[in-house]
Design an enzyme around this catalytic site. Structure first.
Site, PDB file in Angstrom:
ATOM      1  N   GLY A   1     -30.198  55.582  45.664  1.00 20.64           N
ATOM      2  CA  GLY A   1     -30.835  54.777  44.629  1.00 20.64           C
ATOM      3  C   GLY A   1     -31.138  53.392  45.166  1.00 20.64           C
TER       4      GLY A   1
ATOM      5  N   GLY B   1     -27.975  58.807  45.963  1.00 22.33           N
ATOM      6  CA  GLY B   1     -28.882  59.480  45.045  1.00 22.33           C
ATOM      7  C   GLY B   1     -29.695  60.579  45.697  1.00 22.33           C
TER       8      GLY B   1
ATOM      9  CG  ASP C   1     -23.349  57.374  41.651  1.00 22.23           C
ATOM     10  OD1 ASP C   1     -23.616  57.443  42.875  1.00 22.23           O
ATOM     11  OD2 ASP C   1     -24.111  56.840  40.827  1.00 22.23           O
TER      12      ASP C   1
END
Length: 362
Positions: free
Chosen positions: A73, A121, A152
């Site tokens: 990201g 990401g 994440d």
């Protein structure tokens, strides 16, 4: 393998069809195809379109250029927003996490060509897919503990599980805490990919996938991929699996550090030295998230927990200090607060598990 449609030359995500193959092509090469909110929304729209198109047998996601599939990201944007604008960061994550979960449950085969750098990401839009292809150029990592964050995009789900049927392994714990980069063979060993295809064979693979019958299922897609696969030599992570499993089986970071120090081999010493540069808070937070994710029944449960933890991280300090040291000033000398493991009490982590201001999934 970009599209030839000149109308999409400047699009951040090029979307179209090659035969019966729905194409999603990340097209931000100067930023290593790092994701923005607009790109996440374009991916979501493409998934909608292809899922209902009877002429699309499978979906393929690729990245522009030879350097990266997707480096993650856009953390610079999160840094620039600062704690006072954390709502924008949370919005990006909510929409990104919904796409991550959708990829895992997608109704059609979802093929990711994880060529070049695959981080953060980029793992989220590839490793949740049904058919994950790595190459001799793959450099995969979840490097978040080095910037005061944690893996994440469902990273704690992926890294807490490993390969199906392979038994309990701590390779994911090692990757989550160290943030070390791995090649294609180790990505397969860690359960983050399925097939190894030399980079030179990717155009042939895309051509053959484009010729699939519209009725092709996941098994047929896998058979096509296997026509261009090649053997890959075991990587350093697989070769050191015994050391990793022994040291990273513990449920506290302090015990992991002690086990590595007691091991005495070169790999353990190097690993310990790497861990000592990471955010102490991030190490403890990532380990707790990993252990909780092992018990989750659904990816959505894990993503909801990661979202709450991420919201708390954005309100803190270490993330901004980590990004400053890595990509703003590039001094590679973050000043973590707290600076040592013993200064991070278990109770200090409780705030990362408090409910977020909003939920990702209804």
């Amino acid at each position: 393998m970009p599209f030839t449609d000149n109308n999409q030359a400047d699009a951040l995500v090029q979307i179209g069809r090659s035969g019966t193959l729905g194409r999603i092509h990340l097209n931000r090469p100067k930023a290593l195809n790092s994701l923005t909110l607009d790109m996440v929304r374009l991916i979501a729209g493409a998934l909608d379109r292809f899922e209902t198109d009877a002429q699309v047998a499978a979906v393929l996601i690729t990245g522009e250029g030879e350097r990266a599939f997707c480096a993650g990201g856009d953390i610079r944007a999160l840094y620039d927003g600062g704690p006072e604008n954390s709502a924008a960061g949370r919005l990006f994550w909510r929409e990104e996490y919904v796409v991550n979960a959708r990829i895992r449950r997608y109704a059609k085969p979802y093929v990711a060509l994880m060529d070049g750098i695959v981080m953060g990401g980029g793992v989220g839009v590839s490793a949740h897919g049904s058919h994950r292809v790595v190459t001799d150029r793959t450099r995969l990592a979840m490097p978040e503990t080095g910037i005061g964050f944690f893996p994440d995009v469902g990273g704690t789900w992926l890294l807490s599980r490993g390969r199906a049927g392979a038994g309990r392994s701590e390779i994911g714990t090692y990757l989550a805490l160290t943030g070390e980069q791995i090649g294609g063979a180790d990505a397969i060993h860690a359960g983050l990919a399925d097939h190894f295809v030399p980079a030179g064979g990717l155009p042939t693979l895309v051509e053959r996938l484009s010729a699939l019958p519209a009725s092709a299922d996941a098994a047929v897609v896998a058979q096509v991929i296997e026509t261009v696969t090649a053997p890959a030599e075991p990587g350093p992570v697989e070769r050191n699996a015994a050391t990793i499993d022994a040291a990273f089986a513990f449920d506290t970071v302090e015990e992991i550090f002690a086990a590595l120090a007691a091991s005495g081999d070169d790999f353990a010493r190097k690993t310990l030295a790497t861990l000592q540069t990471r955010s102490p808070t991030s190490l403890k937070l990532a380990l707790r998230l990993l252990r909780l994710a092992r018990e989750d029944a659904t990816l959505e449960q894990t993503l909801e927990r990661e979202y709450a933890a991420g919201a708390a991280v954005l309100a803190g300090r270490d993330f901004y200090e980590g990004v400053r040291a890595a990509i703003i000033d590039k001094d590679r000398n973050p000043q973590w607060q707290p600076a040592t493991l013993d200064a991070v009490a278990d109770s200090d982590l409780d705030r990362y598990f408090a409910p977020a201001p909003e939920r990702v999934f209804a």
